[in-house]
Scaffold this active site. Sequence first.
Site, short mmCIF file in Angstrom:
data_model
loop_
_atom_site.label_atom_id
_atom_site.label_comp_id
_atom_site.label_asym_id
_atom_site.label_seq_id
_atom_site.Cartn_x
_atom_site.Cartn_y
_atom_site.Cartn_z
N SER A 1 24.24 20.03 -5.45
CA SER A 1 22.84 20.48 -5.51
C SER A 1 22.07 19.72 -6.58
CB SER A 1 22.79 21.99 -5.78
OG SER A 1 23.39 22.27 -7.03
N ASN B 1 27.66 30.87 -11.92
CA ASN B 1 27.02 31.88 -11.07
C ASN B 1 25.89 32.62 -11.79
OD1 ASN B 1 29.06 31.03 -9.46
ND2 ASN B 1 30.22 32.95 -9.44
N THR C 1 -15.24 40.33 16.42
CA THR C 1 -13.95 40.92 16.79
C THR C 1 -13.55 40.18 18.06
OG1 THR C 1 -14.87 42.64 18.21
CG2 THR C 1 -14.57 43.22 15.89
N HIS C 2 -12.28 39.94 18.23
CA HIS C 2 -11.78 39.16 19.38
C HIS C 2 -12.46 37.79 19.47
CE1 HIS C 2 -10.09 43.02 20.78
NE2 HIS C 2 -11.25 43.51 20.39
N SER D 1 -11.70 9.33 12.08
CA SER D 1 -10.77 8.85 13.10
C SER D 1 -10.68 7.34 13.01
CB SER D 1 -11.30 9.27 14.47
OG SER D 1 -10.80 8.42 15.47
N LYS E 1 -16.30 10.64 13.77
CA LYS E 1 -15.54 11.86 13.50
C LYS E 1 -15.50 12.28 12.04
CE LYS E 1 -13.68 14.27 15.74
NZ LYS E 1 -12.34 14.38 16.34
N ASN F 1 -13.14 15.14 10.36
CA ASN F 1 -12.10 16.13 10.68
C ASN F 1 -11.68 16.93 9.45
OD1 ASN F 1 -12.02 15.11 13.33
ND2 ASN F 1 -10.54 13.54 12.73
N GLU G 1 -6.55 21.91 8.09
CA GLU G 1 -5.52 21.93 9.13
C GLU G 1 -4.14 21.95 8.50
OE1 GLU G 1 -6.21 18.79 12.09
OE2 GLU G 1 -8.33 19.11 11.78
N TYR H 1 29.27 36.02 -5.54
CA TYR H 1 28.66 34.71 -5.32
C TYR H 1 29.33 33.96 -4.17
CZ TYR H 1 26.90 30.05 -5.98
OH TYR H 1 26.30 28.84 -5.76
N GLN I 1 23.22 28.70 -2.92
CA GLN I 1 22.65 27.42 -3.39
C GLN I 1 21.62 26.87 -2.41
OE1 GLN I 1 25.27 24.20 -5.05
NE2 GLN I 1 24.79 23.18 -3.13
#
Length: 486
Positions: free
Chosen positions: A24, A109, A154-155, A276, A282, A284, A289, A316, A321
């Site tokens: 690790s 541990n 709503t919706h 773009s 564009k 964006n 996103e 443990y 880990q």
Amino acid sequence: MKQNIIRKGRLAEFDEKALRFTSSIAADAWFFRYDVLVDLAHVAMLKRQSIIEQTTFEVLTKALLKINEEGYVKLPRDVDDVHVAIETALTERAGSAHAGWLHVGRSRNDEVATCIRMALRHDLLVLMNAVLALQDTLLELSASNAATIMPGFTHLQHAQPTSLGHHLLAHCDALERDLERLANSYERTNQSPLGAAAFASTGWPLDRDFVASALGFDGIVENSMDAVSTRDFAIEALSAASNVMITLSRLAEELILWSTSEFGYVEIDDEFASTSSIMPQKKNPDTLELIRAKTGSVIGDFTASVVICKALPFSYNLDLQEITPHLQQAIATTIDCARIANAVLETISINKQRLAEMSAVGFTTATELADTIARTAHVPFRTAHTIVGDLARVGACDLDAIDKVGLRHLGKQLSQLGLTADDVTEALDVNRNVAKRDIAGGPAASQLKRMLKARRRRHKVRQQRLLLRQTALQAAEKGLLTASGA
Ligand code: ARG
């Protein structure tokens, strides 16, 4: 490869593939510096309890401080984990006669569980600060848009008029609960497992409370078996982070929608938008996103962690880990997203005129009209609801249409109900709609003002509490380093 300090008694050297598979060391970079602090606190306690001699204490602390200074990059990589890497480096520097005492009464541990808790508590504070900053911006925007009327949904259909201030304050309140969850998870994270050793504690007379307080913990995870076995604090933090991300993703999604040509409610600043490679026009909302997408990644980290813990026998197991990188990544991603969301909001332009224009579209005042009928004529609300539903069906959604179509359409019914044109005009006024919603928590300006005031007060208290936490951790660290001769 040098001889591995922990394998040499019992085992032959690890197969290289197996070492790569199980090590690790890469993920442990997250808590390297905390591991050194854990070592320093442990060594200080061993000396205090007369388990190690003064010379050993001095040699070990000096070497540990040097290892800390040189940093994670100087550590050996061909080992199980950072704990072994530090002990190996310590053995090289201090010699085994001294370094051999480092691990007395301790297991990796309890050590790793402590390091994770220290790294996590630090990151939780950073995250809480980032969420607080985002709340700050939302509070400001909410105040400056108390009178910005918009359609509420709503919706995803126009429903009733509200104010943008009220809408944004809803996101701010969701973040407040998120903060509460983060603060709760901090409380349970900030408990020290050290002294639990492998799981059954130790016959050495360790002082667990001393180590805990030297490292800035609020207390210890008492049962030594529980202390090394549990990652519920991590699951709780991951769950809280997932909730933050869900809140951010809903905000991001709204801003994405609102910035489309169809909505045109807001414009994201150029700095936070992309274009773009083929469509030159564009703009964006890439940053938003990605907030939406990264919500999936954080929930994935949460899901991975709960599933790893499920049905794991005590105490443990190396399965635990596997949780560490998920935890680190999820919290880091959440911090990033909170900061980006804040930056986007700080620079966003709001098209108040468009919001106002759209606020009555879709007969958003229908509920108020039904309420007006029920109030004026004392007819049951359901009857009024049916009357207005009938108007909506025939497209009579403004005064003219109601006059021309609706009132005629409904014939005697409305006049029998005693409704005047003024009543109808008032009911259809979006500003009056919002102003009338003046009960606790409604969008009326007076309510919003009161809510903003209460939230600003609460926000200050949270900031102060956070600062106290931060200062306490810094003081503990400084005290420990000073006591170690740094
Ligand atoms: N690298 C391990 C982890 O992250 C440290 C504890 C290892 N303990 C053990 N018994 N192999 O959990």
